[in-house]
Design an enzyme around this catalytic site. Structure first.
Site, PDB file in Angstrom:
ATOM      1  N   LYS A 287     -19.935 -10.740  -4.408  1.00  0.00           N
ATOM      2  CA  LYS A 287     -20.883 -11.206  -3.399  1.00  0.00           C
ATOM      3  C   LYS A 287     -20.940 -10.252  -2.205  1.00  0.00           C
ATOM      4  O   LYS A 287     -20.957 -10.660  -1.057  1.00  0.00           O
ATOM      5  CB  LYS A 287     -20.507 -12.616  -2.950  1.00  0.00           C
ATOM      6  CG  LYS A 287     -20.520 -13.623  -4.080  1.00  0.00           C
ATOM      7  CD  LYS A 287     -20.219 -15.021  -3.609  1.00  0.00           C
ATOM      8  CE  LYS A 287     -20.145 -16.032  -4.725  1.00  0.00           C
ATOM      9  NZ  LYS A 287     -21.192 -16.023  -5.668  1.00  0.00           N
ATOM     10  N   CYS A 288     -20.999  -8.977  -2.505  1.00  0.00           N
ATOM     11  CA  CYS A 288     -20.933  -7.929  -1.491  1.00  0.00           C
ATOM     12  C   CYS A 288     -22.228  -7.112  -1.525  1.00  0.00           C
ATOM     13  O   CYS A 288     -22.882  -7.019  -2.566  1.00  0.00           O
ATOM     14  CB  CYS A 288     -19.724  -7.035  -1.801  1.00  0.00           C
ATOM     15  SG  CYS A 288     -19.534  -5.596  -0.757  1.00  0.00           S
TER      16      CYS A 288
END
Length: 181
Positions: free
Chosen positions: A34-35
């Protein structure tokens, strides 16, 4: 000491000696799902597919230390990587890559190649630098890993030859990988 002295666990919990990779060119990456850098999985997989028959191994190590961007279980992480990016290289057990609880492998890697700064031409570099200065200023101190998708290139003898920060894309590393193959 070399990377061959370390044992790590796969995402499925199988203990693996890095000696099993002796004679290979290895790219070790701390990852997160989730970057802003998560799309690098696609380029990592492309590199792996292009060079695996010549001896490249990519080892992904999920980490939740950076703004909790890898909250999933081992099964969720491996499924995410496979479904969204077609990842076939090995994903290892999630763990810390900086600080007192850092995995020994990452303590070793950062002792071999220190932080040289971000590539400020990368579109996310200024955002990352500003976020670190504001929210995590201690992350900028020393040679520890600064964020997800820091990459370490290892030659066939097990030597750490280069460190690439998240602002260096996997595609930009192709010529360095080719030179070691």
């Amino acid at each position: 000491m070399s990377i061959y002295d370390f044992e790590v666990n796969t995402a499925r919990g199988k203990k693996v000696s890095l000696k099993d990779y002796e004679g290979k060119v290895i790219l070790i990456v701390n990852t997160a799902s989730k970057c802003g850098f998560t799309p690098q999985y696609e380029e990592l997989e492309a590199l792996y597919n292009q060079y695996k028959d010549q001896g490249l191994e990519i080892l992904g190590f999920p980490c939740n230390q950076f703004a909790e961007q890898e909250p999933g279980t081992a099964d969720e992480i491996t499924e995410f990587c496979k479904i969204n990016y077609g990842v076939t290289f090995t994903i290892f057990e999630k763990g810390d890559v900086r600080g007192d609880n850092a995995q020994p492998l990452f303590k070793y890697l950062t002792s071999q190649k220190g932080f040289k700064g971000f590539d400020m031409k990368h579109p996310i570099a200024k955002i990352l630098q500003d976020a670190l200065e504001k929210n995590f200023p201690d992350y900028l101190e020393g040679d520890s890993i600064k964020w997800n998708f820091t990459k370490f290139l290892i030659n066939r003898k097990g030597d750490v030859v280069e460190r690439y920060e998240p602002t260096t894309t996997p595609k930009e590393m192709a010529s360095a990988i080719e030179a070691l193959l």
